[in-house]
Design a protein around this motif. Structure first.
Motif, PDB file in Angstrom:
ATOM      1  N   VAL A  19       4.982  13.683   0.821  1.00 19.04           N
ATOM      2  CA  VAL A  19       5.179  14.965   1.515  1.00 19.04           C
ATOM      3  C   VAL A  19       6.350  14.861   2.496  1.00 19.04           C
ATOM      4  CG1 VAL A  19       4.161  16.606   3.140  1.00 19.04           C
ATOM      5  CG2 VAL A  19       2.791  15.704   1.250  1.00 19.04           C
ATOM      6  N   ALA A  20       6.379  13.780   3.262  1.00 15.30           N
ATOM      7  CA  ALA A  20       7.441  13.606   4.260  1.00 15.30           C
ATOM      8  C   ALA A  20       8.798  13.399   3.600  1.00 15.30           C
ATOM      9  CB  ALA A  20       7.109  12.428   5.172  1.00 15.30           C
ATOM     10  N   LEU A  21       8.847  12.600   2.551  1.00 14.74           N
ATOM     11  CA  LEU A  21      10.118  12.325   1.878  1.00 14.74           C
ATOM     12  C   LEU A  21      10.648  13.559   1.153  1.00 14.74           C
ATOM     13  CD1 LEU A  21       9.236   8.767   0.569  1.00 14.74           C
ATOM     14  CD2 LEU A  21      11.055   9.305   2.212  1.00 14.74           C
ATOM     15  N   ASP A  22       9.752  14.372   0.618  1.00 13.66           N
ATOM     16  CA  ASP A  22      10.192  15.620  -0.011  1.00 13.66           C
ATOM     17  C   ASP A  22      10.803  16.572   1.025  1.00 13.66           C
ATOM     18  OD1 ASP A  22       9.623  14.973  -2.611  1.00 13.66           O
ATOM     19  OD2 ASP A  22       7.682  16.000  -2.678  1.00 13.66           O
ATOM     20  N   GLU A  23      10.275  16.552   2.235  1.00 10.32           N
ATOM     21  CA  GLU A  23      10.842  17.381   3.299  1.00 10.32           C
ATOM     22  C   GLU A  23      12.262  16.920   3.645  1.00 10.32           C
ATOM     23  OE1 GLU A  23      11.353  20.382   5.417  1.00 10.32           O
ATOM     24  OE2 GLU A  23       9.222  20.140   4.919  1.00 10.32           O
ATOM     25  N   LEU A  24      12.514  15.619   3.511  1.00 12.37           N
ATOM     26  CA  LEU A  24      13.821  15.057   3.845  1.00 12.37           C
ATOM     27  C   LEU A  24      14.794  15.070   2.672  1.00 12.37           C
ATOM     28  CD1 LEU A  24      12.682  11.923   5.880  1.00 12.37           C
ATOM     29  CD2 LEU A  24      13.881  13.912   6.795  1.00 12.37           C
ATOM     30  N   GLY A  46       0.776  -1.229   0.000  1.00 12.06           N
ATOM     31  CA  GLY A  46       0.000   0.000   0.000  1.00 12.06           C
ATOM     32  C   GLY A  46       0.806   1.277   0.000  1.00 12.06           C
ATOM     33  N   ALA A  47       2.144   1.175   0.043  1.00  9.75           N
ATOM     34  CA  ALA A  47       2.964   2.384   0.161  1.00  9.75           C
ATOM     35  C   ALA A  47       2.916   3.246  -1.096  1.00  9.75           C
ATOM     36  CB  ALA A  47       4.410   2.003   0.465  1.00  9.75           C
ATOM     37  N   ALA A  48       2.596   2.656  -2.243  1.00  5.65           N
ATOM     38  CA  ALA A  48       2.641   3.398  -3.504  1.00  5.65           C
ATOM     39  C   ALA A  48       1.259   3.809  -4.000  1.00  5.65           C
ATOM     40  CB  ALA A  48       3.340   2.557  -4.576  1.00  5.65           C
ATOM     41  N   HIS A  49       0.266   3.799  -3.095  1.00  9.26           N
ATOM     42  CA  HIS A  49      -1.100   4.099  -3.538  1.00  9.26           C
ATOM     43  C   HIS A  49      -1.849   4.934  -2.496  1.00  9.26           C
ATOM     44  CE1 HIS A  49      -0.636   1.273  -6.862  1.00  9.26           C
ATOM     45  NE2 HIS A  49      -0.145   0.412  -5.993  1.00  9.26           N
ATOM     46  N   GLY A  50      -2.813   5.714  -2.977  1.00 12.29           N
ATOM     47  CA  GLY A  50      -3.779   6.391  -2.113  1.00 12.29           C
ATOM     48  C   GLY A  50      -3.178   7.401  -1.164  1.00 12.29           C
ATOM     49  N   THR A  51      -3.874   7.593  -0.056  1.00 10.81           N
ATOM     50  CA  THR A  51      -3.452   8.605   0.915  1.00 10.81           C
ATOM     51  C   THR A  51      -2.140   8.239   1.600  1.00 10.81           C
ATOM     52  OG1 THR A  51      -4.814   7.551   2.630  1.00 10.81           O
ATOM     53  CG2 THR A  51      -5.824   9.347   1.372  1.00 10.81           C
ATOM     54  N   VAL A  52      -1.861   6.940   1.728  1.00 11.33           N
ATOM     55  CA  VAL A  52      -0.580   6.516   2.319  1.00 11.33           C
ATOM     56  C   VAL A  52       0.570   7.026   1.466  1.00 11.33           C
ATOM     57  CG1 VAL A  52       0.891   4.519   2.800  1.00 11.33           C
ATOM     58  CG2 VAL A  52      -1.498   4.501   3.532  1.00 11.33           C
ATOM     59  N   PHE A  53       0.454   6.849   0.146  1.00 12.69           N
ATOM     60  CA  PHE A  53       1.472   7.332  -0.773  1.00 12.69           C
ATOM     61  C   PHE A  53       1.620   8.850  -0.672  1.00 12.69           C
ATOM     62  CE2 PHE A  53       2.373   8.996  -5.120  1.00 12.69           C
ATOM     63  CZ  PHE A  53       3.700   8.576  -5.213  1.00 12.69           C
ATOM     64  N   GLU A 111       7.371   7.194  10.275  1.00 12.15           N
ATOM     65  CA  GLU A 111       7.249   6.107  11.252  1.00 12.15           C
ATOM     66  C   GLU A 111       5.781   5.828  11.581  1.00 12.15           C
ATOM     67  OE1 GLU A 111       9.726   7.325  14.505  1.00 12.15           O
ATOM     68  OE2 GLU A 111      11.491   7.499  13.198  1.00 12.15           O
ATOM     69  N   ASN A 112       4.959   6.874  11.698  1.00 10.29           N
ATOM     70  CA  ASN A 112       3.526   6.676  11.944  1.00 10.29           C
ATOM     71  C   ASN A 112       2.874   5.905  10.806  1.00 10.29           C
ATOM     72  OD1 ASN A 112       3.540   8.034  14.391  1.00 10.29           O
ATOM     73  ND2 ASN A 112       3.062  10.014  13.474  1.00 10.29           N
ATOM     74  N   VAL A 113       3.213   6.262   9.569  1.00  4.38           N
ATOM     75  CA  VAL A 113       2.650   5.565   8.411  1.00  4.38           C
ATOM     76  C   VAL A 113       3.086   4.105   8.408  1.00  4.38           C
ATOM     77  CG1 VAL A 113       2.666   5.438   5.884  1.00  4.38           C
ATOM     78  CG2 VAL A 113       2.480   7.656   7.006  1.00  4.38           C
ATOM     79  N   TYR A 114       4.339   3.862   8.762  1.00  2.00           N
ATOM     80  CA  TYR A 114       4.851   2.497   8.687  1.00  2.00           C
ATOM     81  C   TYR A 114       4.337   1.588   9.793  1.00  2.00           C
ATOM     82  CZ  TYR A 114       7.316   2.416   4.420  1.00  2.00           C
ATOM     83  OH  TYR A 114       7.557   2.394   3.079  1.00  2.00           O
TER      84      TYR A 114
END
Length: 275
Positions: free
Chosen positions: A101-106, A89-96, A137-140
């Motif tokens: 957003v988080a990865l762009d910040e990093l 599910g990491a590459a789909h929907g609201t999880v993605f 971490e919350n998403v994972y």
């Protein structure tokens, strides 16, 4: 290139540069590093994910309109990477969307592109970046729970297995994924973006590629990288050394950072290479 890693280290120089952007503790206690995910055998297995990610992004574009090419290729890179090693599910929907957003910040490329901004990040003790890590971490917590219920072989399963029953396994898994993903994104989206731009600017070339000349598309992409790449390679000098530049010897002290501009000859080594 002749200097040994033990004398002038690329790894240490890169880590010090990246640690200016991301919290230094992201590098602590990692059980998976980017190189683990990019062996020849594993890279071949990613091709299906590339096709699926591209299909999804093209479908979302619709039939007409305008698009920011580099935003498109950045998002495509995120979707491809998270489909490959991000877990269920990491590459789909609201999880993605939350992960993007988080990865762009990093995004560690900022350490190279806007180094003048790093002082403010340090003054704030990486507050925004730490918040982004906490969000990942919350998403994972949910992604790992889904994997535990229905484990499937793959890159994410490899990362999960390395953490076993560790009391901080969620944090460890999430940070392993984040580090692998950040490492994969360094120049990927920009290279693909420039390839699209250069082909779109040449209608005759575009027509040939659309007619099925796949080899021409690959050669065009490599040529775009040659022309557009602007990169430096850093080496942190660990002990006094002597290097030779154009026949002259130069003494360098420990603590000095060497920076080599890699594309210097890309467009000037011979006539006709400037386009």
């Amino acid at each position: 290139y002749d200097i040994e890693e033990a004398v002038a280290s690329k790894g240490i120089a890169d880590m010090r540069m990246l640690a200016r952007k991301v919290p230094p503790d992201l590098f602590s206690d990692r059980r998976t590093i980017p190189h683990d995910m990019f062996t020849r055998e594993l890279a071949a297995a990613y091709l299906d994910h590339v096709a699926a990610a591209l299909s999804t992004e093209l479908e979302m574009l619709g039939g007409s309109g305008t698009v920011d090419v580099f935003e498109f290729t950045r998002r495509l890179g995120h979707r491809f990477g998270l489909a490959s090693w991000g877990g269920p599910g990491a590459a789909h929907g609201t999880v993605f969307d939350r992960l993007v957003v988080a990865l762009d910040e990093l995004d560690v490329s900022a350490a190279f592109v806007t180094p003048d901004a790093m002082a403010e990040i340090a003054a704030n003790d990486h507050a925004a970046e730490r918040a982004a890590l906490a969000e990942i971490e919350n998403v994972y917590a949910g992604i790992v729970a889904a994997h535990d219920l229905n484990p499937k072989p793959g890159m994410f399963a490899t990362i999960v297995d390395r953490w076993g029953s560790h009391e901080h396994r969620i944090r460890g898994i999430a940070r392993d994924v984040a580090l692998v993903h950040l490492g994969s994104m360094s120049n990927l989206f920009a290279a693909v973006g420039w390839s699209i731009v250069h082909i779109a600017q040449r209608p005759a070339l575009l027509d040939r590629i659309l007619s099925g000349e796949g080899d021409l598309a690959e050669r065009s992409a490599l040529e775009s990288i040659r022309v557009a790449q602007r990169s430096i390679m850093l080496r942190e000098v660990l002990q006094p050394a002597v290097i030779s530049i154009d026949g002259e010897e130069l003494e360098i002290d420990a603590g000095v950072t060497l920076a080599t501009l890699l594309p210097l000859t890309n467009t000037s080594a011979a006539p006709g290479l400037d386009e």
